[in-house]
Design a protein around this motif. Structure first.
Motif, PDB file in Angstrom:
ATOM      1  N   ASN A  71       0.776  -1.224   0.139  1.00  0.00           N
ATOM      2  CA  ASN A  71      -0.101   0.213  -0.072  1.00  0.00           C
ATOM      3  C   ASN A  71       0.981   1.250   0.007  1.00  0.00           C
ATOM      4  O   ASN A  71       0.346   2.360  -0.117  1.00  0.00           O
ATOM      5  CB  ASN A  71      -0.888  -0.084   1.213  1.00  0.00           C
ATOM      6  CG  ASN A  71      -2.200  -0.861   1.056  1.00  0.00           C
ATOM      7  OD1 ASN A  71      -2.700  -1.179  -0.001  1.00  0.00           O
ATOM      8  ND2 ASN A  71      -2.158  -1.679   2.344  1.00  0.00           N
ATOM      9  N   SER A  72       2.141   1.100   0.139  1.00  0.00           N
ATOM     10  CA  SER A  72       3.110   2.204   0.082  1.00  0.00           C
ATOM     11  C   SER A  72       3.022   3.050  -1.078  1.00  0.00           C
ATOM     12  O   SER A  72       2.845   2.480  -2.610  1.00  0.00           O
ATOM     13  CB  SER A  72       4.441   1.833   0.412  1.00  0.00           C
ATOM     14  OG  SER A  72       5.299   2.887   0.128  1.00  0.00           O
ATOM     15  N   GLY A  74       8.072  -6.173 -10.021  1.00  0.00           N
ATOM     16  CA  GLY A  74       7.161  -5.193  -9.636  1.00  0.00           C
ATOM     17  C   GLY A  74       7.031  -4.349  -8.505  1.00  0.00           C
ATOM     18  O   GLY A  74       6.254  -3.573  -8.432  1.00  0.00           O
ATOM     19  N   THR A  75       7.994  -4.560  -7.423  1.00  0.00           N
ATOM     20  CA  THR A  75       8.162  -3.801  -6.227  1.00  0.00           C
ATOM     21  C   THR A  75       9.459  -2.745  -6.387  1.00  0.00           C
ATOM     22  O   THR A  75      10.430  -3.319  -6.582  1.00  0.00           O
ATOM     23  CB  THR A  75       7.998  -4.492  -5.141  1.00  0.00           C
ATOM     24  OG1 THR A  75       6.990  -5.238  -5.082  1.00  0.00           O
ATOM     25  CG2 THR A  75       8.293  -3.601  -4.085  1.00  0.00           C
ATOM     26  N   ASP A 129      12.603 -13.453  -0.505  1.00  0.00           N
ATOM     27  CA  ASP A 129      11.852 -14.457  -1.839  1.00  0.00           C
ATOM     28  C   ASP A 129      10.413 -14.283  -1.183  1.00  0.00           C
ATOM     29  O   ASP A 129       9.504 -14.267  -2.111  1.00  0.00           O
ATOM     30  CB  ASP A 129      12.587 -15.644  -2.004  1.00  0.00           C
ATOM     31  CG  ASP A 129      13.763 -15.579  -2.739  1.00  0.00           C
ATOM     32  OD1 ASP A 129      14.240 -14.653  -3.050  1.00  0.00           O
ATOM     33  OD2 ASP A 129      14.558 -16.605  -2.451  1.00  0.00           O
ATOM     34  N   ALA A 130      10.148 -14.531  -0.038  1.00  0.00           N
ATOM     35  CA  ALA A 130       8.867 -14.745   0.438  1.00  0.00           C
ATOM     36  C   ALA A 130       7.998 -13.435   0.093  1.00  0.00           C
ATOM     37  O   ALA A 130       6.954 -13.286  -0.206  1.00  0.00           O
ATOM     38  CB  ALA A 130       8.742 -15.147   1.712  1.00  0.00           C
ATOM     39  N   LEU A 131       8.710 -12.351   0.409  1.00  0.00           N
ATOM     40  CA  LEU A 131       8.365 -11.064   0.283  1.00  0.00           C
ATOM     41  C   LEU A 131       7.936 -10.733  -1.144  1.00  0.00           C
ATOM     42  O   LEU A 131       6.755 -10.137  -1.502  1.00  0.00           O
ATOM     43  CB  LEU A 131       9.253  -9.857   0.836  1.00  0.00           C
ATOM     44  CG  LEU A 131       9.452  -9.768   2.429  1.00  0.00           C
ATOM     45  CD1 LEU A 131      10.438  -8.707   2.696  1.00  0.00           C
ATOM     46  CD2 LEU A 131       8.388  -9.173   3.003  1.00  0.00           C
ATOM     47  N   GLU A 176       2.104 -11.812  -6.202  1.00  0.00           N
ATOM     48  CA  GLU A 176       0.319 -12.120  -6.205  1.00  0.00           C
ATOM     49  C   GLU A 176      -0.387 -11.175  -5.926  1.00  0.00           C
ATOM     50  O   GLU A 176      -1.548 -10.857  -6.258  1.00  0.00           O
ATOM     51  CB  GLU A 176       0.231 -13.215  -4.991  1.00  0.00           C
ATOM     52  CG  GLU A 176       1.073 -14.494  -5.427  1.00  0.00           C
ATOM     53  CD  GLU A 176       0.428 -15.256  -6.547  1.00  0.00           C
ATOM     54  OE1 GLU A 176      -0.850 -15.143  -6.848  1.00  0.00           O
ATOM     55  OE2 GLU A 176       1.018 -15.927  -7.351  1.00  0.00           O
ATOM     56  N   LEU A 177      -0.275 -10.146  -4.812  1.00  0.00           N
ATOM     57  CA  LEU A 177      -1.092  -8.964  -4.662  1.00  0.00           C
ATOM     58  C   LEU A 177      -1.239  -7.827  -5.898  1.00  0.00           C
ATOM     59  O   LEU A 177      -2.165  -7.344  -6.061  1.00  0.00           O
ATOM     60  CB  LEU A 177      -0.701  -8.220  -3.495  1.00  0.00           C
ATOM     61  CG  LEU A 177      -0.794  -8.940  -1.993  1.00  0.00           C
ATOM     62  CD1 LEU A 177      -0.077  -7.933  -0.926  1.00  0.00           C
ATOM     63  CD2 LEU A 177      -2.222  -9.223  -1.761  1.00  0.00           C
TER      64      LEU A 177
END
Length: 319
Positions: free
Chosen positions: A41-42, A69-70, A166-168, A174-175
Motif C-alpha cells: 500500500n506504500s 514489480g516492487t 523471496d517470500a516478500l 500475487e497482490l
C-alpha cells in the motif's frame, strides 16, 4: 580429507540450513502479513539497508523485487552515514537487515531511518536488539545455529534472510497480479527475455524452399537440396498444400523404382503444422517437440512466410 567426509560435511551443512528454513516457515504469521500490506500500500519505494553479509543479501532482495514489480533501492549502511541518506523520501519504507541488530553503523542510523521514512521494518535474528526495539515491524530471521563448522560465519542466517526476501517478493507479486507478461518488461535480454518476448520471425531461416503441387520429383529434390532444412513446402496457387521432407523421398524410393511420373502432390504430407510469425518462439518450440518434428512452417495471415528450425531455437536458448 576423504571424499566421503567432504560429501558428509556438505550434506550436514544443507541439513542445518533446511532445518532453519523449516523453523522460519513456522514463524510466518500476522506480522509478516502486516509487513506485506504495508509495502503493497506504500506510495513510495522500498529502501533496503544492510552492511556486511546482510548488504549482499539486501542487494539480491532488491534485484528480485525490482524485477517483480516492487520498486526498491539498496542503501549501504556505511554510505548512508556519509550522505546517501538523501535517497530516502518521506513516503518510502525502509527495510533494515541485520542479524545481530546491533551493528554500530546500523544503531547509529536507526533514528534517521525512522525519521526520514514512512515506516521502518527490521529484519533481525535478535528480538532484543536495538533494531528490533525501534522498528515498526520486526521480521524474525533468527537461527539456532550457523552451518559454519565454527558456528560463526553467516550461513544459515543469510539463507533465512534470503528466504524472507523471496517470500516478500512472491507475496507482493500475487497482490499485484504480476504475470509473465509483466515479468518480460523487465527482462528484455538473456534467456529469460527471449523466452518471454522473442517472436518466431526473429529466428526465421534465410532460406524459403517451395515447390508447386504439380512439380516433378526432380524439382522437389532440387528444392530440398537447395536448403539446409531437408524440407520443402508444397503450394497450390500460393496456398500451403503440404510439405515434403527428405524422409518422404527415401520412403518413396523404397516403394517404387519408377519415379518418372511422380509429382509433388503424390508424396507430400498434407495439413502440415504451421505457426504465425508473430507468435512467441517458445510456442513454436512446443509444437516442434510435441510433434517430434525438426522444422515448422511460418505463416503471415495464413500465407507461407518461411521456415523455423528446432536447432536454431535451442541454440538461441529458447526452452
Amino acid at each position: 580429507m576423504k571424499v566421503t567426509n567432504i560429501q558428509e560435511l556438505a550434506k550436514n551443512a544443507i541439513s542445518i540450513e533446511i532445518s532453519e528454513l523449516i523453523s522460519l516457515k513456522e514463524r510466518i504469521d500476522e506480522t509478516f502479513e502486516k509487513a506485506i500490506n504495508l509495502i503493497f500500500n506504500s506510495t513510495g519505494k522500498l529502501i533496503i539497508v544492510g552492511i556486511g553479509k546482510s548488504a549482499h543479501v539486501a542487494n539480491k532482495i532488491v534485484a528480485t523485487l525490482n524485477s517483480t514489480g516492487t520498486a526498491s533501492q539498496f542503501l549501504h549502511a556505511a554510505e548512508a552515514i556519509h550522505g546517501d541518506l538523501g535517497v530516502i523520501q518521506k513516503n518510502d519504507i525502509v527495510l533494515c537487515i541485520s542479524n545481530s541488530g546491533n551493528s554500530p553503523e546500523i544503531v547509529y542510523l536507526l533514528p534517521y531511518l525512522k525519521d526520514y521514512s514512512s515506516a521502518l521494518i527490521g529484519m533481525t535474528g535478535n528480538p532484543k536488539s536495538k533494531l528490533a526495539e525501534i522498528s515498526d515491524i520486526v521480521l524474525d530471521s533468527s537461527v539456532k545455529v550457523e552451518a559454519c563448522p565454527n558456528k560463526l560465519a553467516p550461513t544459515s542466517s543469510t539463507t533465512v534472510q534470503m528466504a524472507i526476501g523471496d517470500a516478500l517478493a512472491i507475496c507482493l507479486m500475487e497482490l499485484r497480479n504480476f504475470k509473465d507478461q509483466d515479468f518480460a518488461k523487465f527482462h528484455p535480454g538473456g534467456s529469460i527475455g527471449k523466452n518471454l518476448t522473442a517472436k518466431v520471425e526473429q529466428f526465421l531461416s534465410s532460406q524459403k524452399p517451395m515447390v508447386e503441387k504439380n512439380s516433378t520429383i526432380k524439382d522437389v529434390i532440387f528444392s530440398i537440396s537447395s536448403s539446409k532444412h531437408g524440407i520443402t513446402v508444397v503450394l497450390e496457387n500460393g496456398v500451403i498444400s503440404g510439405v515434403i521432407t527428405d524422409g518422404d523421398l527415401r520412403r518413396m524410393l523404397l516403394k517404387t523404382d519408377n519415379i518418372g511420373g511422380i509429382l509433388a502432390k503424390d508424396i507430400m504430407s498434407k495439413n502440415p503444422k504451421t505457426i504465425e510469425k508473430e507468435a512467441l518462439a517458445k510456442e513454436a518450440l512446443f509444437i516442434l517437440k510435441q510433434n517430434n518434428i525438426g522444422q515448422l512452417i511460418v505463416t503471415e495471415n495464413g500465407n507461407y512466410f518461411g521456415i523455423i528450425d528446432l536447432h536454431r531455437l535451442l541454440d538461441e536458448g529458447i526452452n
